[in-house]
Design a protein around this motif. Structure first.
Motif, mmCIF file in Angstrom:
data_model
loop_
_atom_site.group_PDB
_atom_site.id
_atom_site.type_symbol
_atom_site.label_atom_id
_atom_site.label_comp_id
_atom_site.label_asym_id
_atom_site.label_seq_id
_atom_site.Cartn_x
_atom_site.Cartn_y
_atom_site.Cartn_z
ATOM 1 N N ARG A 1 45.021 -6.910 41.819
ATOM 2 C CA ARG A 1 45.579 -7.031 43.173
ATOM 3 C C ARG A 1 45.935 -5.679 43.747
ATOM 4 N NH1 ARG A 1 48.350 -11.433 40.936
ATOM 5 N NH2 ARG A 1 50.198 -10.110 40.709
ATOM 6 N N GLU A 2 46.392 -4.768 42.894
ATOM 7 C CA GLU A 2 46.718 -3.419 43.367
ATOM 8 C C GLU A 2 45.482 -2.727 43.939
ATOM 9 O OE1 GLU A 2 48.416 -1.406 40.079
ATOM 10 O OE2 GLU A 2 50.324 -2.498 40.133
ATOM 11 N N GLN A 3 44.321 -3.057 43.385
ATOM 12 C CA GLN A 3 43.075 -2.435 43.827
ATOM 13 C C GLN A 3 42.438 -3.164 45.006
ATOM 14 O OE1 GLN A 3 40.544 -2.187 40.331
ATOM 15 N NE2 GLN A 3 42.295 -1.620 39.063
ATOM 16 N N ASP B 1 51.391 -13.104 43.638
ATOM 17 C CA ASP B 1 51.146 -12.010 44.583
ATOM 18 C C ASP B 1 52.474 -11.576 45.211
ATOM 19 O OD1 ASP B 1 50.312 -10.260 46.545
ATOM 20 O OD2 ASP B 1 48.721 -11.568 47.313
ATOM 21 N N TYR C 1 45.684 -9.458 36.345
ATOM 22 C CA TYR C 1 45.600 -9.868 37.746
ATOM 23 C C TYR C 1 46.425 -8.949 38.646
ATOM 24 C CZ TYR C 1 43.425 -14.260 36.184
ATOM 25 O OH TYR C 1 42.581 -15.197 35.653
ATOM 26 N N ALA C 2 47.563 -8.495 38.155
ATOM 27 C CA ALA C 2 48.400 -7.590 38.956
ATOM 28 C C ALA C 2 47.669 -6.275 39.231
ATOM 29 C CB ALA C 2 49.724 -7.324 38.233
ATOM 30 N N ARG C 3 47.003 -5.738 38.196
ATOM 31 C CA ARG C 3 46.241 -4.499 38.389
ATOM 32 C C ARG C 3 45.089 -4.706 39.364
ATOM 33 N NH1 ARG C 3 47.160 -3.794 32.785
ATOM 34 N NH2 ARG C 3 45.033 -4.373 32.191
ATOM 35 N N GLY D 1 44.231 -12.332 45.737
ATOM 36 C CA GLY D 1 45.318 -12.218 46.714
ATOM 37 C C GLY D 1 45.687 -13.574 47.285
#
Length: 392
Positions: A26-28, A314, A22-24, A48
């Motif tokens: 959100r980065e995108q 987030d 999920y972190a990756r 997000g």
């Protein structure tokens, strides 16, 4: 055309720990087109926090699949419930249930919740070790919701089995069998209560609840309500208690801080909800019309899932979001949703979790892990582990 990300390609690691994925994502960007594990079609996934909060309250995203020609398994086998309706039907159903499931009723359960907790701990503490799920986290909310609904004690083992299979099926066909069994069970239970007259439990009261205009719940609606109260009333609380204890035991500084000052307990429970909440993604929503979320164009009829677990980690909303910190300001977390479909059972879940955790910390000095946790539940709806060995 948006790139489709196959979440199944991340394997079992995604089930055990989806947070890095999920972190990756959100980065995108805050919204992605994904293919869910064991799912045959693509859906939109919101990761997000700001976008998730907005989507949960966006009435262009319908919870009623029948509007686009879809009928869920639980709706087909059991009946309409709050999670599968939009206003004005949702407003009507929630208004009727709110007449019986009041804050006063929840608060009145406090002594009984403490009594059940004490009895469970009395039985297990002399052993010095146990599976937290089997000894406390599961029987406490299961007993509470069954007593609240008026489910006979002799039926509760089978009740638990069917409800668990309904939300986290273990094999082909088991989900259909569970929903079929629950539908038949609630049909018989409701008829028994209708014939028996008022008995004081919630289901009996719902059968007889009438609005000012004479409106009442239909048999299908009663089955749907009983089902959703069962799921919201115990499956989620099981995982809140289990994941909360796991978080404390894997963060000894936070455990020590809480033991030193139990006035921090309410905030600790909120951080447990934010950090590893029991619902990973909200149930499907469907675009009632074409719309955009954070620049992603969503066609009418397409499915949207709001990632509660993803949104609560987030960094744009919470500093150091992967850190478990019971002193944190957790306001705005989405563990219970947001907007019209905010969880009706949230006060009961909080009360049960606070009671269980306080009693466990007070009565089990030296509480520690006694081995690795059991497997994490399959799918992306419920977030929780099937067992948690502990000792004291």
């Amino acid at each position: 055309m948006a790139e489709v990300i196959d979440l199944g390609e991340f394997g079992d690691g995604f089930r055990v720990n989806p947070h890095p994925v999920y972190a990756r994502l959100r980065e995108q960007g805050p919204v992605h087109r994904v293919l869910l594990p064991d799912w045959q079609s693509e859906v939109w996934l919101v990761v997000g926090h700001e976008e998730a909060r907005a989507a949960l309250a966006d009435q262009r995203l319908s919870k009623d699949g029948t509007k686009i020609g879809l009928k869920s398994l639980e709706e087909e086998m059991i009946g309409k419930n709050l999670l599968a309706t939009d206003p004005p039907q949702h407003t009507r159903l929630r208004g009727l249930i709110a007449r019986a499931f009041t804050m006063r009723r929840v608060e009145a359960l406090r002594p009984r919740i403490q009594q059940i907790t004490d009895e469970l701990l009395d039985a297990v503490l002399p052993r010095g070790h146990a599976d937290l799920v089997e000894s406390l986290a599961y029987p406490l909310p299961l007993t509470v919701i069954c007593e609240l609904l008026g489910v006979p004690e002799m039926d509760r083992v089978e009740f638990r089995r069917m409800s668990t299979e309904a939300i986290a099926p273990t094999g082909p066909g088991s989900e259909v069998a569970a929903f079929t069994g629950l539908g038949a069970y609630f049909t018989d239970l409701i008829e028994d209560k209708r014939c028996a007259g008022p008995t004081g439990d919630l289901l009996s009261d719902l059968i007889r609840t009438t609005a000012e205009d004479g409106d009442r719940l239909s048999p299908d609606e009663l089955r749907g309500m009983a089902f959703i109260l069962l799921i919201a009333g115990h499956e989620t609380t099981v995982n809140l208690i289990t994941s909360g204890v796991h978080a404390l035991l894997t963060h000894p500084d936070q455990l020590a801080s809480l033991r030193a000052d139990l006035t921090l307990l309410d905030g600790a429970v909120e951080e447990m909800l934010r950090h590893e909440g029991p619902v990973e993604t909200a149930t499907f929503r469907y675009a009632a019309e074409p719309l955009e979320i954070a620049g992603s164009h969503i066609e009418k009829g397409e499915a949207v899932m709001v990632g509660l677990t993803a949104a609560n980690r987030d960094a744009a909303r919470y500093a150091a979001p992967d850190t478990f910190d019971i002193h944190r300001d957790t306001r705005g977390h989405l563990a219970f949703g947001h907007g019209l479909h905010y969880c009706l059972g949230a006060p009961l879940a909080r009360l049960e979790a606070r009671t269980a955790l306080r009693s466990l910390l007070e009565r089990a000095p030296g509480l520690a892990l006694d081995g690795p946790p059991g497997e994490w539940m399959p799918g992306v709806l419920i977030r929780g582990m099937r067992s948690l060995p502990v000792r004291w």
